[in-house]
Design a protein around this motif. Structure first.
Motif, short mmCIF file in Angstrom:
data_model
loop_
_atom_site.label_atom_id
_atom_site.label_comp_id
_atom_site.label_asym_id
_atom_site.label_seq_id
_atom_site.Cartn_x
_atom_site.Cartn_y
_atom_site.Cartn_z
N UNK A 109 1.04 -1.32 -0.15
CA UNK A 109 0.03 -0.05 0.08
C UNK A 109 0.93 1.24 -0.16
N UNK A 110 2.05 1.11 0.43
CA UNK A 110 3.19 2.32 0.46
C UNK A 110 3.71 2.48 -0.80
N UNK A 111 3.88 1.59 -1.79
CA UNK A 111 4.43 1.73 -3.06
C UNK A 111 3.55 2.60 -3.87
N UNK A 112 4.32 3.41 -4.75
CA UNK A 112 3.40 4.40 -5.52
C UNK A 112 2.63 3.72 -6.65
N UNK A 113 1.24 3.85 -6.77
CA UNK A 113 0.56 3.15 -7.95
C UNK A 113 1.33 2.91 -9.06
N UNK A 114 2.00 3.88 -9.57
CA UNK A 114 2.57 3.84 -10.89
C UNK A 114 3.63 2.96 -11.12
N UNK A 159 3.52 -0.09 -9.09
CA UNK A 159 2.86 -1.27 -9.07
C UNK A 159 2.38 -1.58 -10.63
N UNK A 160 1.80 -0.57 -10.98
CA UNK A 160 1.31 -0.67 -12.35
C UNK A 160 2.49 -1.32 -13.27
N UNK A 161 3.63 -0.72 -13.18
CA UNK A 161 4.70 -1.29 -14.19
C UNK A 161 5.11 -2.50 -13.76
N UNK A 162 5.34 -2.85 -12.39
CA UNK A 162 5.72 -4.32 -12.05
C UNK A 162 4.49 -5.25 -12.55
#
Lengths: 421, 298
Positions: free
Chosen positions: B117-122, B124-127
């Motif tokens: 939840x702490x990771x930037x959503x962008x 997360x999207x890339x991963x």
């Protein structure tokens, strides 16, 4: 289009790092006169911007350039926000297809008189494609900064393993389909070719060369020529020669597949050349885009790149113009190629270029690169094209039907303002 | 218990309320009002700096509703939001119950799960975009290696499967938030009730259904409202993974609004979407605030 900037992981990191920098210009302004410049370039790799700004600042200690670097994905949003709040920078860069949108809406300073008085910046010293994107109704609103176009990256080892000669890259549409089919592995892990047809400008940028090579244009989408140009892509994807992921990957993500050995060819621009050179563990080269066929050799490619512009509301348009003049000197522009950008001027010679084969290939391809539009509503023209490409590639509509729908959306827009109007 | 509160000093209370009200009017009320005005105007790059722009009536709303994508975007937004809320709540509750067992390392593991939840959503999207890649993606490689499939799956690049993948990614991203709120609720439940139930011979299932769920109802309802609001405005994960494609399969209102405003420069239509979304979010918020009131009454 510098799609390396779209590398999302890097982008997110940049956003985090950029936040504390927001306060910096205010401090610098208090110490002396500065010139606010907004751009999208990574100074670690972008020797042109880095060296150009450094030499300006050394020569003008009382009018230093204060840069604000904004990630590509946020750049337009930030520029629009600046216009909406009246907080525009003194000087900025604008992606070339967006330039007419901003010029036609009177958001950029008319540079015509300054160009007329300049010894260095003259229309005939620039390539006609980049220069055309700076024009609106006979006036000059921007100056080309750098240019790029697309071509075909080849993995030589995969070519040889498939019994193909990398010295003879596919030269026609039929050959590229046939070659990509041969290069694709039976288990589906390696595809023959990657390109970008995602729901973004990348799709239009990558497909326009095929459309132009067929002899059509964006105002002639409901023609058999346009359908043929889209049908090649459909055939590449439906046969498995290209990955279906072309529907979601950016251009640079497509190149990533080439680098990681999951694609034997990739269509992308010179902005990826430094990365391919550093990371690819195989012999590679760049070939021109294939043409429609023997006897149908219309060479064409799409033009990418950035322009300099002085926004309305610039506090120091005269100094901003002097910076544009400074940055447009051939000996400073020469650094562009280090980060895979070509000079939009005809008098810039790069001696002993890095990646010489790619430089030669892209320089050759540049000669046939055409500007998108130029049109003040280019995004409205591009979007239906993206939709048509996605519909045809995902099998939801035939190439003809998808393009007919797009033509129907585009026609009333072009009836108001024609192409190159 | 007699509470000492600001109500004891009417003047201080007035000053506090006035300052927070002024803050809300300036930083929430004005933007909402400005957006509402924009949605009834013809807004271009040329006049975006002005406040008085050509009045467009309901033209922006009409253009939106007549857009061939409107029906699909509405369905996408509903599907994306509903699936996310249900799954985040389900997984979040299961995880909260699990870590509530307080086994050795439970707190540490719960902290680790929050990392998502702490990771930037962008990021997360890339991963996740890479995990689900057709050629060379980790998920496909694992399925191929174990012989589950013979050929790679086209997860994100097929309009039929793109939405489930985007939902799965956003669930992974949003679940820790639901978990932490529900964990807090669980730790507040009175131990005496469970002790009494144990004496009466209630099994774990009965304890869950007859005690935990009824006692947790207000918290569950609050999480339901909050994750609905958060999911409705979700932008980065979809934008980073598919940009709304393939063929609008993952296009939701926030992404569409962004495209209108910052890709097409048709700000009025972008504002019209924002207004429609605002009306819906306000509805959810009212329900949420009412639930808070009933919670304090408990």
């Amino acid at each position: 289009m510098p799609t390396t900037r779209r590398d999302l992981a890097r982008l997110a990191a940049a956003v985090t790092l950029a936040a504390p920098g927001l306060a910096a210009p205010a401090i610098a302004r208090a110490q002396g006169r500065t010139l606010a410049l907004w751009h999208v370039f990574n100074l670690e790799t972008e020797a042109y911007m880095r060296e150009g700004v450094r030499s300006w600042n050394a020569a003008n200690p009382n009018l230093r350039i204060e840069e604000r670097i904004i990630p590509f994905a946020q750049y337009r949003t930030e520029l629009v926000r600046a216009i909406a709040t009246g907080e525009t920078p003194d000087l900025c860069v604008i992606d070339n297809p967006d330039t007419p949108s901003f010029s036609a809406q009177n958001q950029l300073t008319d540079l015509s008189a300054r160009v007329a008085a300049s010894a260095n910046i003259k229309a005939d010293k620039y390539l006609p494609g980049p220069w055309s994107t700076t024009q609106w109704r006979g006036h000059t609103y921007a100056i080309p900064r750098d240019s790029n176009t697309i071509a075909l990256y080849l993995n030589h080892e995969m070519f040889r393993a498939a019994g193909l000669d990398p010295a003879k890259p596919p030269a026609t549409w039929a050959e590229v389909v046939e070659t990509a089919k041969k290069l694709a592995s039976a288990d589906g892990r390696v595809v023959g070719i990657m390109f970008s047809a995602r729901a973004a400008e990348d799709a239009t940028f990558q497909w326009l060369p095929w459309l132009w090579q067929a002899g059509a244009d964006i105002d002639k989408l409901d023609t058999p020529e346009a359908a043929a140009a889209l049908q090649v892509w459909v055939e590449l994807v439906s046969s498995g020669a290209a990955s279906r992921d072309v529907l979601t990957v950016s251009q640079s993500e497509g190149t990533n597949r080439l680098i990681s050995g999951n694609a034997a060819m990739a269509i992308s621009g010179p902005w990826d050349t430094p990365r391919v050179s550093q990371q690819a563990r195989f012999e590679w080269s760049v070939a021109p885009l294939p043409v429609r066929g023997i006897g149908q050799e219309i060479r064409a490619s799409a033009l990418g790149g950035w322009n300099w512009a002085i926004p309305q509301g610039s506090k120091n348009p005269d100094a901003a113009w002097r910076v544009i003049e400074h940055m447009s000197q051939p000996e400073i522009m020469r650094n562009s190629w280090v980060s895979g950008r070509l000079a939009p001027r005809t008098d810039v010679t790069v001696e002993n270029p890095a990646y010489p084969q790619a430089f030669a290939a892209y320089s050759e391809q540049m000669k046939v690169a055409r500007a998108r539009g130029p049109h003040p509503r280019w995004p409205d023209l591009s979007r239906p094209v993206q939709q048509a490409i996605q519909q045809a590639l995902s099998g939801q509509a035939s190439a003809e039907a998808a393009l007919r729908t797009a033509a129907g959306v585009i026609r009333p827009i072009l009836a108001q303002v024609p192409l190159r109007g | 218990m007699r509470r000492t509160s600001f109500a004891d000093s009417p003047r201080l209370l007035g000053a506090m309320v006035a300052s927070s009200l002024a803050f809300i009017v300036a930083f929430v009320g004005y933007p909402v009002f400005y957006n509402l005005v924009m949605s009834f105007q013809e807004v271009t790059l040329g006049n975006i700096r002005d406040f008085w722009r050509p009045f467009a009536g309901v033209a922006n709303y009409r253009t939106l509703i007549q857009d061939p994508a409107f029906a699909q975007v509405t369905i996408n937004t509903v599907v994306f939001t509903a699936a996310n809320v249900i799954l985040q709540l389900g997984f979040g509750f299961a995880l909260a119950l699990f870590f509530n067992l307080d086994f050795p390392g439970a707190r540490w593991m719960r902290g680790m799960i929050l990392a998502g939840w702490i990771l930037p959503p962008l990021v997360i999207a890339a991963i996740f975009k890479w995990l689900f890649a057709t050629n060379g993606g980790l998920v496909n490689e694992a399925l191929l290696a174990t012989g589950v499939i013979a050929r790679p799956m086209t997860f994100l690049s097929d309009p039929a499967s793109a939405m489930p993948i985007v939902i799965a990614t956003n669930v992974w991203f949003g679940t820790p938030f639901a978990m932490i709120l529900l964990s807090a609720g669980l730790s507040n439940l009175p131990d005496e009730v469970y002790e009494a139930a144990a004496i009466d011979g209630a099994g774990p299932w009965q304890r869950l259904v007859r005690i935990t769920l009824p006692l947790m109802a207000p918290t569950i309802f609050a999480v339901l409202c909050l994750s609905t609001i958060y999911t409705l405005r979700a932008f980065d994960v979809i934008f980073g993974m598919t940009g709304g494609g393939p063929v609008n399969a993952t296009l939701t209102f926030p992404v569409w609004s962004f495209q209108f405003s910052f890709q097409q420069f048709t700000f009025g239509q972008g504002a019209a979407i924002a207004t429609l979304m605002f009306v819906f979010v306000i509805g959810v918020s009212i329900v949420y605030i009412r639930s808070l009131k009933s919670e304090t009454r408990l």
